[in-house]
Structures are given as structure tokens and as C-alpha cells.
Design a protein around this motif. Structure first.
Motif, PDB file in Angstrom:
ATOM      1  N   VAL A   1      42.802  58.819  19.521  1.00 18.53           N
ATOM      2  CA  VAL A   1      42.057  60.036  19.205  1.00 18.53           C
ATOM      3  C   VAL A   1      40.569  59.773  19.034  1.00 18.53           C
ATOM      4  CG1 VAL A   1      44.048  61.161  18.155  1.00 18.53           C
ATOM      5  CG2 VAL A   1      42.565  59.741  16.736  1.00 18.53           C
ATOM      6  N   ALA A   2      40.162  58.506  18.860  1.00 17.30           N
ATOM      7  CA  ALA A   2      38.736  58.186  18.721  1.00 17.30           C
ATOM      8  C   ALA A   2      38.564  56.691  18.922  1.00 17.30           C
ATOM      9  CB  ALA A   2      38.208  58.605  17.344  1.00 17.30           C
ATOM     10  N   GLU A   3      37.331  56.258  19.205  1.00 17.67           N
ATOM     11  CA  GLU A   3      37.033  54.846  19.360  1.00 17.67           C
ATOM     12  C   GLU A   3      35.571  54.604  19.014  1.00 17.67           C
ATOM     13  OE1 GLU A   3      37.514  53.513  23.343  1.00 17.67           O
ATOM     14  OE2 GLU A   3      36.544  55.251  24.228  1.00 17.67           O
ATOM     15  N   GLY A   4      35.237  53.349  18.748  1.00 20.73           N
ATOM     16  CA  GLY A   4      33.872  52.986  18.405  1.00 20.73           C
ATOM     17  C   GLY A   4      33.729  51.488  18.299  1.00 20.73           C
ATOM     18  N   SER A   5      32.507  51.043  17.975  1.00 23.01           N
ATOM     19  CA  SER A   5      32.235  49.620  17.873  1.00 23.01           C
ATOM     20  C   SER A   5      31.099  49.404  16.888  1.00 23.01           C
ATOM     21  CB  SER A   5      31.876  49.040  19.244  1.00 23.01           C
ATOM     22  OG  SER A   5      31.578  47.659  19.150  1.00 23.01           O
ATOM     23  N   GLY A   6      31.168  48.289  16.148  1.00 29.28           N
ATOM     24  CA  GLY A   6      30.123  47.965  15.198  1.00 29.28           C
ATOM     25  C   GLY A   6      30.709  47.325  13.952  1.00 29.28           C
ATOM     26  N   ALA A   7      29.827  47.064  12.969  1.00 30.67           N
ATOM     27  CA  ALA A   7      30.278  46.486  11.700  1.00 30.67           C
ATOM     28  C   ALA A   7      30.798  47.563  10.755  1.00 30.67           C
ATOM     29  CB  ALA A   7      29.140  45.710  11.041  1.00 30.67           C
ATOM     30  N   SER A   8      30.300  48.806  10.897  1.00 37.11           N
ATOM     31  CA  SER A   8      30.818  49.939  10.127  1.00 37.11           C
ATOM     32  C   SER A   8      30.965  51.104  11.103  1.00 37.11           C
ATOM     33  CB  SER A   8      29.872  50.298   8.976  1.00 37.11           C
ATOM     34  OG  SER A   8      30.363  51.390   8.244  1.00 37.11           O
ATOM     35  N   VAL A   9      32.213  51.509  11.337  1.00 39.05           N
ATOM     36  CA  VAL A   9      32.502  52.488  12.388  1.00 39.05           C
ATOM     37  C   VAL A   9      33.141  53.723  11.755  1.00 39.05           C
ATOM     38  CG1 VAL A   9      33.664  52.885  14.581  1.00 39.05           C
ATOM     39  CG2 VAL A   9      32.878  50.587  13.998  1.00 39.05           C
ATOM     40  N   THR A  10      32.601  54.908  12.072  1.00 41.12           N
ATOM     41  CA  THR A  10      33.187  56.172  11.640  1.00 41.12           C
ATOM     42  C   THR A  10      33.892  56.800  12.840  1.00 41.12           C
ATOM     43  OG1 THR A  10      31.475  56.517   9.973  1.00 41.12           O
ATOM     44  CG2 THR A  10      32.741  58.427  10.658  1.00 41.12           C
TER      45      THR A  10
END
Length: 565
Positions: free
Chosen positions: A517-526
């Protein structure tokens, strides 16, 4: 049909070799202190095949500082046996420690050693110590392999006593799974000993010497799977009892009393876990021993993995916390250094405060401070009155506006509220053992600072190309509307948010049971779903891992997960 394999023991296995010097008796190919037994003792105790007569070629005359391929600088010889030698070396190109096996090119086993090393290197399984290079050059054959200075041999661990039930369970589970994977590729070990089993600083168990040490020693077997399974059973037996399950002493361990035969571990030592004791007997039932409760014997690593999977999981022991010592006041407290300590029972007079400022300078200073205070109070009162007047004017204008608009109100957005996480579990449906550090899983939603759950380590950010990802399943207790999920990592990590259907009454056990339903990348991901989401089970699915600074390994670390509506 009888199995046939010439694959040999480990890439760097020095355990069981005669030491070159007294100092070499205390070092291994991976830097862990280890007392070695004689090679003949190992073969008799292991019972896994004999050795051919050594080649006529003499060991190469090498010395510390010698370079191979203008790259590998030899540092210390740790083994010299049967025409070959093993060294601790430095790869000057990559600036790292490596291990090297060297033998003459005309040695009778040189061809088989090269073939075994290249076959082991093609496996690429991170649970084995990796072969880095296999070369024939200048009348020499040498095999370069990993060097693990932070790992400890099982021999050294057993020197301090038997392993805890949880540690023994993890050891036999991981080693059996690794050997099952190797046998599926046609590779055998044939010399699994306590010196070839390593535990890393992160708690992972690794096998060294796959296919190479047996080739170095000319060991073969008509039933390689059976030989490796019995060897794993012997390792488990030794881990539970601190005794070698044969009459001969080996690897720094005492053998069983002569004439007694093979008896179950729980009869050798009190307090041994019953399930692990029976598992060891099932693996050792290959030479006429009887397994406890008459279960069938395990004759292949695959059967041993299946038997381990049928056992209840053994949890680690609860940590024991010691109370901190009472605070003890020292004689060097602030203001007391150099003074005589008061005697007990004697009341000390309080020092008299200094007199107030009475000089001309003191009076001027007091008047100046008083004037500043009076000025600050006046300025503050003026600003307060001005602010109250402005607020009254704005209030009147607001009342007029509301009256003119006829009471129309703009719609307000619902307030986002935190959703409590009722539970969590590790999710590794694509792994060999289906588990990724389950004992630390509650750290993903605890309130403690500085804690995290981490995955196993891999050779690359894409999980060593062994699988597409691992994750954590969050249980919200009931079906709820999810607005966003915030995940904090150690290092930049690629992540997907997957959710089970709101109609699902039970937690899905396969990756297909969750929809992205969602995806992202990083050290803090919302992670915010693109449309309204109602679900009870959420999957935080890691797809690309960072390289951690502290240990240089590729692994994911989840510090905290927060869910809100």
C-alpha cells in the motif's frame, strides 16, 4: 544408490593438525585461540573416512613476508602437514586479513584441492567461510579464504563449559540448514569438527572448510550425507555434555568411558534438554546406536532439519540483572579537599555568611540594580496593556465576521490519533529457517531509547541475492483505519508497507497474503496509503539494506515503529 563424494572439509580448518610451533598451538586460521588434537585422533574420533598416503612433494619453503601474486603477504604459518601449509596473511590490495592454504603444484592432491575450492566458491552461501581465490602459479597451488578475527571456535567455547540449551539449539539448527543447502549443490564437508564451527560476534554460526580441507587431506566417503549428519550429531552431543561421543579423547574433550558405548547426553550430564538429547542420538544412530523413544535415525542433513523443525522452539534464558553497588561517599567531596575530616559525633559550626556590601562602590551598585528593575517593570506593564487592547479589538472584529457570515463553518479534518501495537513477530517466509532474531522483536515498538531489532547480516544490500526481503508483522489487536506508519531505521533503508485484507480473521503466513500500500526509503520513513486502509495486520517489509558502520555488514535495523489513524 550409494552416494559418492570427494568434497572435503573446511577452507581454513586447522583443528586436528599438528602445530608447527608452541605458539601455533594457540592460534587458528580465523584468529581464535584453540588447542589442536592430532590429525589421526580426529579421523578416528570422527569416523568419517580415511586419508590417502601424502604426496611425495615436500612443503614449499616459504617464510613470513613472502608475497603471492604481489598481493597476499604471508604473516604467520599456523599449520604444516602432509605437504601443505596454512598461513595467516594480509591482502595488501584490499587491506584485510585473509587465510591461505599452499601446496606444491605437483602434489598428488593439488588438482582435487583446486576443484574443491572452486566448487565451494560457487556456492556463495554466507553461512560458510568464503573461498576468495584459487590459483596455480609458479609451481604452487594456493587457496585464499576469509579470515574472521571476531569469531570464536566451538572448541574454545566448550573449553569454558557446555553450551546453554538455546545456544546449542541455534548452533545445530543453523549448521544443519547450511549443510543441507550445501548437499543440495553436491558439496559435502566430511570433517565437521568443533574447530570448523565458528560463532561470530553477532551470534551467527558459520562453517569453515567446506570441500577444501577434505581435499587437502585426501578424505572421501561413499555416504557423504550420512557422514556429515553424524558429525553434526557429535557436535551437538559435545555442546550439551562437554564430552566427545566416542571413546577416544579429541579436540580438547574427554571421550566416553571405555566399554560403556554411546549413551544419551541427558544420562551423561544432569540438566540436559531432553529434546536436544534425543536429537543428538537420532543423528548419531548411524553406527548401531538406538535413538531415544525409538524415533527413526536422521541420515541426511535434510532429515535433521526436518526433525529440528518439529521440535518446540527453545527460548533464550531470561537475563539476570545485578543490583548496582551502594553509593559510597569519598573524603574528596567538593570543598573538602585538603581539609581535616570531621570526627563522628562532633557537630561542626556553620560558617558565617560574609557581610553585605557597605562600601561606596557597593551602594552605587545596589542603586543601579534597583533602577534597572523599576525600568523593566514599567516597560513590561506597558507592553501587557497594549497586548490586551489589541486582543479586545480582534475579538470584536471576529464576532462581527461570524454574525455577517450567518454561522457558516469550514469542515475540519479528523485528528490523527496513535494506534497501539498489540504485538509483533519476525517475518521471513523466504529464508531457510523462517526466522530473523525473534527474541528482539518487541524492540520495534517499545519506549526504550537506543534499542532496535535487526536482521541477520548479508553480503550485499539485496540480501546476498538469497531472497527479496524480510520484515516485521504488526498486530493492531483489531481491524482499524490506518492513516500512516512511521518507521525509524539505523541507516538509509528501503521499505514497503503491506497490509492484510480487513476481512482476514487470521494472520497471513505468506508474502502473498499482504498487499503493498506504500513504499519509501531513508532513515525515517513515513508510509501513507494512497487510499483508505482498514486492517489488523500490517507488514513492514524491508527490501534494501544499509551497510552498518559498527560492524561493516549489510543488515536492517528498526529502531521504532509508530502507527496512527
Amino acid at each position: 544408490m550409494a552416494e559418492r563424494s570427494t568434497a572435503a572439509v573446511d577452507v581454513a580448518a586447522n583443528s586436528g593438525d599438528e602445530p608447527l610451533t608452541a605458539q601455533a598451538d594457540e592460534s587458528t586460521a580465523d584468529g581464535a585461540a584453540q588447542n589442536r588434537e592430532r590429525d589421526t585422533e580426529n579421523d578416528e574420533a570422527q569416523g568419517s573416512g580415511g586419508t590417502e598416503s601424502p604426496g611425495k612433494a615436500s612443503p614449499p619453503e616459504l617464510h613470513s613476508g613472502h608475497k603471492l601474486a604481489r598481493r597476499y603477504r604471508l604473516e604467520e604459518c599456523v599449520t604444516r602437514l602432509d605437504g601443505f601449509s596454512s598461513w595467516r596473511a594480509v591482502d595488501e590490495k584490499l587491506r584485510r586479513a585473509v587465510g591461505v592454504h599452499i601446496l606444491p603444484a605437483d602434489h598428488s592432491r593439488a588438482r582435487s584441492v583446486l576443484a574443491a575450492a572452486r566448487s565451494s566458491a560457487l556456492l556463495g552461501d554466507p553461512r560458510f567461510v568464503q573461498v576468495l581465490d584459487a590459483v596455480e602459479e609458479n609451481d604452487l597451488v594456493y587457496v585464499v579464504h576469509e579470515w574472521l578475527p571476531d569469531a570464536t571456535e566451538l572448541t574454545a567455547l566448550l573449553a569454558a563449559g557446555p553450551l546453554e540449551a538455546h545456544d546449542a539449539y541455534q548452533m545445530v539448527s543453523q549448521i544443519a540448514s547450511a549443510m543441507a543447502a550445501a548437499h543440495r549443490e553436491g558439496l559435502a564437508h566430511l570433517r565437521l569438527t568443533p574447530g570448523t564451527i565458528l560463532r561470530s560476534s553477532s551470534g551467527q554460526w558459520r562453517v569453515r572448510g567446506l570441500a577444501v580441507n577434505a581435499a587437502l587431506r585426501g578424505i572421501t566417503s561413499d555416504t557423504p550425507q550420512r557422514a556429515d549428519t553424524e558429525a553434526i550429531g557429535a557436535l551437538l552431543y559435545a555442546s550439551l555434555t562437554q564430552r566427545w561421543p566416542y571413546e577416544n579423547d579429541a579436540y580438547g574433550l574427554s571421550g566416553l568411558p571405555k566399554g560403556v558405548g554411546l549413551i544419551a547426553p541427558d544420562q551423561v550430564r544432569a540438566g540436559v534438554h531432553r529434546g536436544l538429547s534425543e536429537l543428538a542420538m537420532r543423528a548419531l544412530a548411524n553406527d548401531g546406536a538406538t535413538a531415544s523413544r525409538h524415533e527413526s535415525a536422521c541420515t541426511t542433513p535434510e532429515e535433521l532439519v526436518k526433525a529440528i523443525g518439529e521440535m518446540p522452539r527453545i527460548r533464550p534464558p531470561e537475563p539476570v540483572f545485578t543490583a548496582p553497588p551502594d553509593y559510597q561517599r569519598t573524603t574528596y567531596q567538593q570543598g573538602s579537599y585538603g581539609r581535616q575530616a570531621p570526627r563522628p559525633g562532633v557537630t561542626q559550626p556553620l560558617p558565617t555568611p560574609p557581610p553585605p556590601l557597605q562600601s561606596r562602590t557597593g551602594k552605587a551598585l545596589k542603586w543601579a540594580v534597583s533602577a534597572l528593575i523599576i525600568a523593566a517593570l514599567g516597560l513590561g506593564s506597558w507592553q501587557l496593556a497594549d497586548a490586551l487592547i489589541d486582543r479586545g479589538n480582534k475579538s470584536q472584529e471576529t464576532d462581527k465576521t461570524q454574525t455577517t457570515d450567518g454561522g457558516n463553518k469550514a469542515p475540519t479534518k479528523p485528528v490523527s490519533k496513535p494506534i497501539a501495537i498489540e504485538g509483533a513477530r519476525d517475518f521471513d517466509p523466504l529464508g531457510e529457517d523462517g526466522s530473523e532474531n525473534p527474541n528482539d522483536i518487541d524492540k520495534v515498538y517499545d519506549t526504550a531509547a537506543g534499542t532496535y531489532w535487526q536482521t541477520s547480516y548479508y553480503t550485499s544490500s539485496d540480501f546476498g541475492r538469497l531472497k527479496s526481503g524480510v520484515g516485521v508483522v504488526l498486530d493492531l489487536g483489531k481491524v482499524q483505519q490506518v492513516g500512516k506508519v512511521t518507521v525509524t531505521f539505523v541507516g538509509d533503508t528501503s521499505v514497503e508497507l503491506r497490509a492484510a485484507s480487513g476481512d482476514t480473521g487470521t494472520e497471513p503466513t505468506t508474502l502473498d497474503g499482504y498487499t503493498k500500500v506504500a513504499e519509501g526509503s531513508g532513515a525515517s520513513v513515513t508510509l501513507k496509503p494512497g487510499k483508505t486502509l482498514k486492517s489488523r495486520y500490517l507488514l513492514v517489509w524491508l527490501t534494501d539494506l544499509p551497510k552498518q558502520v559498527d560492524d561493516g555488514q549489510f543488515r536492517g535495523r528498526i529502531v521504532d515503529v509508530k502507527v496512527s489513524s
